[in-house]
Write a protein that holds these residues in place. Structure first.
Motif, PDB file in Angstrom:
ATOM      1  N   ILE A  64       0.871  -1.179   0.000  1.00  0.00           N
ATOM      2  CA  ILE A  64       0.000   0.000   0.000  1.00  0.00           C
ATOM      3  C   ILE A  64       0.904   1.223   0.000  1.00  0.00           C
ATOM      4  O   ILE A  64       1.677   1.436   0.932  1.00  0.00           O
ATOM      5  N   GLY A  65       0.825   1.977  -1.057  1.00  0.00           N
ATOM      6  CA  GLY A  65       1.652   3.169  -1.180  1.00  0.00           C
ATOM      7  C   GLY A  65       0.937   4.394  -0.620  1.00  0.00           C
ATOM      8  O   GLY A  65      -0.202   4.318  -0.171  1.00  0.00           O
ATOM      9  N   PRO A  66       1.596   5.522  -0.652  1.00  0.00           N
ATOM     10  CA  PRO A  66       0.992   6.747  -0.126  1.00  0.00           C
ATOM     11  C   PRO A  66      -0.190   7.221  -0.967  1.00  0.00           C
ATOM     12  O   PRO A  66      -0.229   7.006  -2.177  1.00  0.00           O
ATOM     13  N   MET A  67      -1.150   7.856  -0.308  1.00  0.00           N
ATOM     14  CA  MET A  67      -2.323   8.388  -0.999  1.00  0.00           C
ATOM     15  C   MET A  67      -2.044   9.757  -1.612  1.00  0.00           C
ATOM     16  O   MET A  67      -2.707  10.166  -2.541  1.00  0.00           O
ATOM     17  N   SER A  97      -0.268   0.200  -4.828  1.00  0.00           N
ATOM     18  CA  SER A  97      -1.147   1.361  -4.990  1.00  0.00           C
ATOM     19  C   SER A  97      -0.344   2.626  -4.702  1.00  0.00           C
ATOM     20  O   SER A  97       0.509   2.654  -3.821  1.00  0.00           O
ATOM     21  N   TYR A  98      -0.601   3.656  -5.484  1.00  0.00           N
ATOM     22  CA  TYR A  98       0.035   4.957  -5.288  1.00  0.00           C
ATOM     23  C   TYR A  98      -0.950   6.017  -5.745  1.00  0.00           C
ATOM     24  O   TYR A  98      -1.412   5.992  -6.884  1.00  0.00           O
ATOM     25  N   MET A  99      -1.282   6.918  -4.866  1.00  0.00           N
ATOM     26  CA  MET A  99      -2.222   8.020  -5.140  1.00  0.00           C
ATOM     27  C   MET A  99      -3.556   7.501  -5.676  1.00  0.00           C
ATOM     28  O   MET A  99      -4.120   8.050  -6.622  1.00  0.00           O
ATOM     29  N   GLY A 100      -4.058   6.417  -5.106  1.00  0.00           N
ATOM     30  CA  GLY A 100      -5.365   5.898  -5.483  1.00  0.00           C
ATOM     31  C   GLY A 100      -5.386   5.076  -6.764  1.00  0.00           C
ATOM     32  O   GLY A 100      -6.444   4.663  -7.217  1.00  0.00           O
TER      33      GLY A 100
END
Length: 167
Positions: A88-91, A121-124
């Motif tokens: 899970i990456g940053p939003m 995932s990165y920025m949604g």
């Protein structure tokens, strides 16, 4: 994300589940297949197996050292048919030394995996990357199967959402 007083744990955490994946031909309801697979995975995530695996790895690392732990993990991955890794990456958008990061990806390299699926995932936005061992995996056929499966799931979810809107 940069708050040092956060209550969320920082650092790299590793865990694994051994999940049997049912292999079938044509699926009548792809969303039901996804629901069943999610149920199996959720049940495995809540079992004591994950906790026990984590403890064993931690004790193995403390008692025998990182080399023995890495050999154990290597053997586990070597005996797996398929490995799925997710991160899970940053939003929000991130920057390195003032330069905005447009996109990034990750792969586990050097492990003896026949088939490896990395989900990030990165920025949604979700990115799915697949890596296979050349003699065993037909990349074009696998890509076609993934595309068809995602299209079937998408079509089934659209049909269900349209039915729910009518209610």
């Amino acid at each position: 994300m940069l708050n040092p007083k956060t209550q969320a744990p920082w650092g790299n955490y590793f865990g694994f589940l051994h999940v049997p994946v049912p292999i079938t031909g044509k699926v009548d309801n792809p969303l039901e297949f996804v629901r069943k697979a999610k149920c199996i995975i959720d049940r495995h995530k809540m079992s004591l197996g994950v906790f026990i695996n984590a403890r064993i790895l931690r004790y193995l690392a403390k008692l025998k050292g990182p080399q023995v732990t890495s050999i154990s993990l290597y053997n586990t991955v070597n005996n797996s048919t398929m490995v799925i890794s997710n991160m899970i990456g940053p939003m929000e958008k991130i920057a390195i030394d003032g330069n905005a990061v447009k996109d990034f990806s990750f792969f586990v390299s050097g492990a003896p995996m026949s088939l490896y699926v990395a989900i990030l995932s990165y920025m949604g936005t979700i990115k799915i990357q697949v890596m296979g061992t050349k003699p065993y995996i037909d990349a074009h056929m696998l890509s076609k199967c993934f595309t068809e499966a995602f299209e079937e799931i998408k079509e089934a979810s659209i049909i269900i959402s349209n039915c729910e809107k009518k209610l």
